[in-house]
Design an enzyme around this catalytic site. Structure first.
Site, mmCIF file in Angstrom:
data_model
loop_
_atom_site.group_PDB
_atom_site.id
_atom_site.type_symbol
_atom_site.label_atom_id
_atom_site.label_comp_id
_atom_site.label_asym_id
_atom_site.label_seq_id
_atom_site.Cartn_x
_atom_site.Cartn_y
_atom_site.Cartn_z
ATOM 1 N N ASN A 265 0.690 -1.170 0.006
ATOM 2 C CA ASN A 265 0.037 -0.025 0.009
ATOM 3 C C ASN A 265 0.919 1.435 -0.156
ATOM 4 O OD1 ASN A 265 -2.471 -1.365 -0.122
ATOM 5 N ND2 ASN A 265 -3.088 -0.873 1.971
ATOM 6 N N LEU A 266 1.745 1.266 -1.074
ATOM 7 C CA LEU A 266 2.625 2.416 -1.154
ATOM 8 C C LEU A 266 2.635 2.903 -2.505
ATOM 9 C CD1 LEU A 266 5.829 0.907 0.931
ATOM 10 C CD2 LEU A 266 4.138 2.821 1.563
ATOM 11 N N PHE B 247 4.213 1.666 -7.618
ATOM 12 C CA PHE B 247 3.077 1.293 -6.944
ATOM 13 C C PHE B 247 3.109 -0.134 -6.358
ATOM 14 C CE2 PHE B 247 -0.761 3.797 -8.440
ATOM 15 C CZ PHE B 247 -0.004 5.012 -8.646
ATOM 16 N N GLU B 248 2.961 -0.117 -4.930
ATOM 17 C CA GLU B 248 3.163 -1.371 -4.346
ATOM 18 C C GLU B 248 1.604 -1.683 -3.716
ATOM 19 O OE1 GLU B 248 5.125 -3.504 -3.946
ATOM 20 O OE2 GLU B 248 7.214 -2.433 -4.334
ATOM 21 N N ILE B 249 0.947 -2.541 -4.613
ATOM 22 C CA ILE B 249 -0.409 -2.762 -4.472
ATOM 23 C C ILE B 249 -0.914 -3.640 -3.471
ATOM 24 C CG2 ILE B 249 -2.484 -3.429 -5.874
ATOM 25 C CD1 ILE B 249 -0.779 -2.568 -8.430
#
Length: 707
Positions: A357-358, A420-422
């Site tokens: 989430n990043l 994007f770290e999903i």
């Protein structure tokens, strides 16, 4: 199908979920022993324990780098308190204990979680003929699905889609494919700015490819009915490469599920299929999908790009999941993306990964210093995280990482790039949550009610249109002329860390950036390009304070003491300019009882997003906010172990001013060349243009008359 509208509703702060972050078993051991040797880093299928995901307490970049060098399965999930590691059993746990690390278990049985996820995926697909995604997909794609769907989209939308095949085949000989999406898509040299969206640098991160592909569907399906999608495709060339690591993805996606995360659990393959020159002979035989080293053979493509290659956050050991490769840019797959970016004016890019989430931006190495575009970079990240609910951080705030795509791309071309770290906690979670909810911004995603990654991608595409975020070369010439801009330069990698931990000199590599423009029949052109002076040359960002740093203040401890495993909340506020100008806010928490007592602290912003945390075994605990956004922050204090009325915590927040910037004062230029239809060069000139500026070059094909 058409995308269903998303209703905007407030995003609440889940304090119970936050508190749960600190509830787990702690392992403590003395600092003895040494990392395993090269072959010893390979894991067997059964080490005498369940495979689990743990968060190792490593509150500094140096400690997180030390964890990565242990030869364990270190994940991309890290924060200011530590890094998550997959423990494959008792032997891996012993490595951590012998190195003196403690940890918390976040997923006790990864195999059980994987089996449960697979069951959820089957149930979701069986219950839904279509999902609310733009494509209507209800399950994860295979590589053949991506290739077939890109071919189909090109057939359905011939004026909007141009198929793209990258220059190198993969290690195993597969083509790496993508699509270019814009009006008059076949006119590649049209001068539009380029937004590049990528997935699956890491094979096991399946949602990264799904989100990339859904954005392609989104733009195309909505082109005729949405003014927003139409404006993007009229003004931007969107390039989507859903699977960068085609060999690794094919192996991961087609593997028979094992769920034990062993070296032979190919579903968990991360790297490509290269056999390093450093691979011992005993592990060189076999195919990529069936070899003595299993999934551990190969190169981590997102540690292989030449910018700052060889530094911290990447492994020099061939069997590590973060192995950087035999040389800077050595892999055909990373070279594909490097060539694509070098041959186009990619002014904006997003590379998708899982999980954490990043939204991350350069610099990836703290010593590099903040970029000269930090204010714009940070604001763009903030806009996107307002949509997906993720945290907006510079990469180095987690830990140093060398050889990543956006770090090379930004510093050497000037194009803005983000990772994007999903999703919060898994490589490929259930499709319904990891793809449908995260993309559309539906519960339980952090972006629920705010648009999710769909809205974040749209915002980045619209930022690509914005001329203040790139440069422009404008003028008028005759029909039939071809323009090009180019430059060639040499850059240094990081000082290269060896397998024995010694640091050697950097290596040097060459980049050539070149792109073309064919003006339309009017001869007029407005060409979107990246700034002529690379950020690597411009300098480092800092700023003169516009006010004093805010005075230190206490963080109030509420009355009472929560039971062990429970939490309590407090709050504090940060005031911004012009009253105060804070470059950094540092929170410190301490308590009587030394390390026999353990309090953990999680700091959330006004949107309920995790802004910082201090959740180690240390006393005192410290958390840092870089360039903190003014507003009210919530502190969740978890009584992890031993907190009582006599060992209760006290806290304070202190502030420091920003660091002034340094700038080289050097200016680089593009070489602008005009050629006739027969290829004859008519004129060349140097053009210097900064971000947000337009260089009017008149007729770049006509030589001025001598007087």
């Amino acid at each position: 199908m058409r995308l269903r509208p998303v209703t905007r509703t407030p995003l609440g702060l889940s304090l119970a979920a936050a508190a749960a972050l600190g509830i787990a078993a702690t392992q403590v051991a003395p600092a003895t022993g040494a990392p395993p040797g090269d072959p010893g880093a390979l894991r067997s299928g059964d080490q005498g324990g369940t495979v689990s995901l743990v968060h190792v307490n490593a509150p500094t970049p140096a400690l997180r780098t030390k964890v990565d060098r242990l030869g364990l399965d270190t994940t991309e999930h890290a924060d200011s308190s530590g890094v998550s590691v997959v423990l494959h059993g008792a032997a891996d746990a012993k490595v951590l204990r012998d190195a003196g690390f403690t940890w918390r278990t976040t997923i006790p049985d990864l195999g059980a979680r994987m089996r449960a996820n697979a069951a959820k995926d089957r149930a979701y697909a069986a219950a839904n003929a279509e999902s609310p995604l733009p494509s209507g997909r209800t399950s994860y794609r295979h590589l053949s699905d991506y290739d077939a769907e890109m071919t189909l989209l090109a057939q359905r939308f011939p004026n909007l889609v141009k198929p793209l095949t990258l220059k190198n085949k993969s290690v195993e000989g597969r083509e790496v494919r993508g699509i270019e999406i814009t009006t008059n898509a076949t006119r590649v040299d049209d001068g539009k700015p380029v937004f590049l969206v990528m997935g699956a640098h890491h094979a096991r991160e399946w949602p990264s490819s799904e989100h990339s592909m859904e954005f392609a569907y989104d733009l195309l399906e909505n082109f005729r009915t949405s003014d927003r999608a139409r404006a993007i495709l009229q003004n931007v060339r969107v390039i989507v490469v859903p699977v960068v690591n085609v060999d690794g993805f094919e192996i991961s996606r087609e593997a028979a599920p094992k769920g034990d995360f062993s070296q032979f659990d190919y579903e968990m393959k991360r790297k490509n299929c290269t056999v390093s020159v450093n691979t011992p002979p005993a592990y060189q035989g076999g195919t990529c999908v069936n070899n003595p080293a299993g999934r551990l053979r190969g190169t981590d493509l997102n540690r292989n790009y030449p910018g700052f290659w060889g530094g911290g956050g990447a492994s020099p050991t061939w069997s590590s999941d973060t192995y950087r490769g035999d040389g800077p840019g050595s892999e055909p797959e990373s070279d594909n993306i490097r060539a694509l970016i070098s041959g186009r004016q990619v002014t904006n890019l997003i590379t998708n990964h899982t999980f954490s989430n990043l939204v991350l931006r350069p610099p990836s190495i703290a010593a590099t210093g903040l970029s000269p575009d930090e204010p714009t970079y940070r604001a763009l990240g903030e806009a996107m995280t307002n949509a997906n609910g993720y945290s907006n951080w510079a990469s180095y705030q987690l830990y140093d990482t060398s050889g990543s795509v956006e770090d090379w791309s930004y510093w050497n071309t000037g194009g803005f790039g983000f990772t994007f770290e999903i999703g919060p906690d898994e490589f490929h979670p259930p499709f319904q949550t990891g793809v449908v909810a995260e993309y559309l911004g539906l519960s339980p995603a952090q972006g629920a009610g705010y648009g999710g990654n769909r809205e974040a991608y749209y915002l980045m595409a619209e930022a690509t249109i914005d001329k203040s975020k790139h440069s422009t070369i404008a003028g008028t010439t005759q029909k039939g002329r071809t323009l090009s801009v180019s430059k060639t330069f040499i850059s240094a990698t990081s000082p290269v860390i060896g397998t024995d931990g010694t640091v050697g000199p950097p290596r040097y590599y060459q980049d050539t950036l070149t792109s073309r423009l064919v003006p339309d029949k009017t001869g007029r052109f407005s060409w979107a390009v990246n700034p002529s002076t690379r950020p690597l040359v411009v300098g480092r960002y800092g700023r003169d304070p516009v006010g004093p740093a805010e005075p230190a203040k206490p963080v109030a401890n509420p009355a009472g003491v929560p039971a062990v495993g429970q939490s309590e909340t407090s709050s504090f506020s940060i005031t911004g300019a012009p009253t105060y100008d804070n470059g950094k806010a540092t929170l410190n928490f301490s308590w009587p009882g030394g390390t026999a007592v353990d309090w953990d602290f999680y700091v959330y912003d006004s949107r309920g997003r995790l802004a910082a945390q201090a959740a180690t075994a240390a006393n005192p605990e410290a958390a840092t906010l870089i360039d903190p956004v003014p507003g009210t922050y919530t502190v969740v204090a978890v009584n992890y172990d031993g907190g009582t009325t006599t060992t209760d915590w006290t806290g304070a927040v202190s502030f420091s001013s920003p660091t002034p910037g340094t700038y080289s004062g050097l200016k680089e230029s593009w070489t602008l060349t005009c050629s006739a239809a027969n290829g004859k060069v008519l004129k060349s000139q140097m053009v210097t243009v900064d971000r947000g500026q337009t260089a009017n070059v008149g007729d770049p094909c006509t030589k001025s008359r001598k007087r």
